[in-house]
Scaffold this active site. Sequence first.
Site, PDB file in Angstrom:
ATOM      1  N   HIS A   1       2.118   0.717  -1.175  1.00  0.00           N
ATOM      2  CA  HIS A   1       1.365  -0.506  -0.898  1.00  0.00           C
ATOM      3  C   HIS A   1      -0.135  -0.274  -1.054  1.00  0.00           C
ATOM      4  CE1 HIS A   1      -0.013   1.123   2.952  1.00  0.00           C
ATOM      5  NE2 HIS A   1       1.225   1.550   3.133  1.00  0.00           N
TER       6      HIS A   1
ATOM      7  N   GLU B   1       8.607   2.515   5.920  1.00  0.00           N
ATOM      8  CA  GLU B   1       7.874   3.726   6.279  1.00  0.00           C
ATOM      9  C   GLU B   1       8.569   4.513   7.391  1.00  0.00           C
ATOM     10  OE1 GLU B   1       6.357   6.072   5.358  1.00  0.00           O
ATOM     11  OE2 GLU B   1       4.195   5.733   5.412  1.00  0.00           O
TER      12      GLU B   1
END
Length: 212
Positions: free
Chosen positions: A10, A91
């Site tokens: 990201h 994550e």
Amino acid sequence: MFAEIYLLRHGQTHFNAERRLQGQCNSPLTDLGQRQAFAMGKTLAKQLGAQLNQWQIVSSPLGRTKQTSELVCRGMGVSAQQVIYDARIQEVGLGDWEHEQIEQIVQRHPAFAARNDWYLEAPNGESLTQVQARLREWLAEYQGQQLIVVSHGLTGMILKAMLMQQDDEQIWLQERPQDALFHYRNKQLTKIAVDANYLHETLELPTMSASA
């Protein structure tokens, strides 16, 4: 294994800029982060050309990766409606350390300054074995497909090491850029930097949801 995969992290978030841990909580993309995401999409469009629509986009469902995947799609010129969200590539959970600044953690644990894998020491966080297990399950499900994957810094390093069949120590020696992506094919991994010109394009950035 995969026929081919592009792996993206990201774009920069406010927590990244503040050197604050996110894990499975969230922080929205900065203006730079939005431009990084858009630039990765433009880079993919240039890489893939006429074959663009043959690729499936899979993203972590956390807010910052949702923002990134939507902007990647915009840069590619494809609909964000085609993105598949999968929690198995989100994550690493950093437990009690989420929201904390890195410097504060290292001050409390000075030995971490000489280590790259200290994230795994997070109280109530995920273990490497747990993360590898969910990634292994995900890899098996998407075997043989051509994928564009929007994930995270730590999870991305673990995934790349698994694809390259590296040992656990090599995981933490990898880069985790936000202005580049990685191309995996035939057991080879290539870093592709975004064209700096894409980062400076004038574009209207939409107000986007950053909820996890």
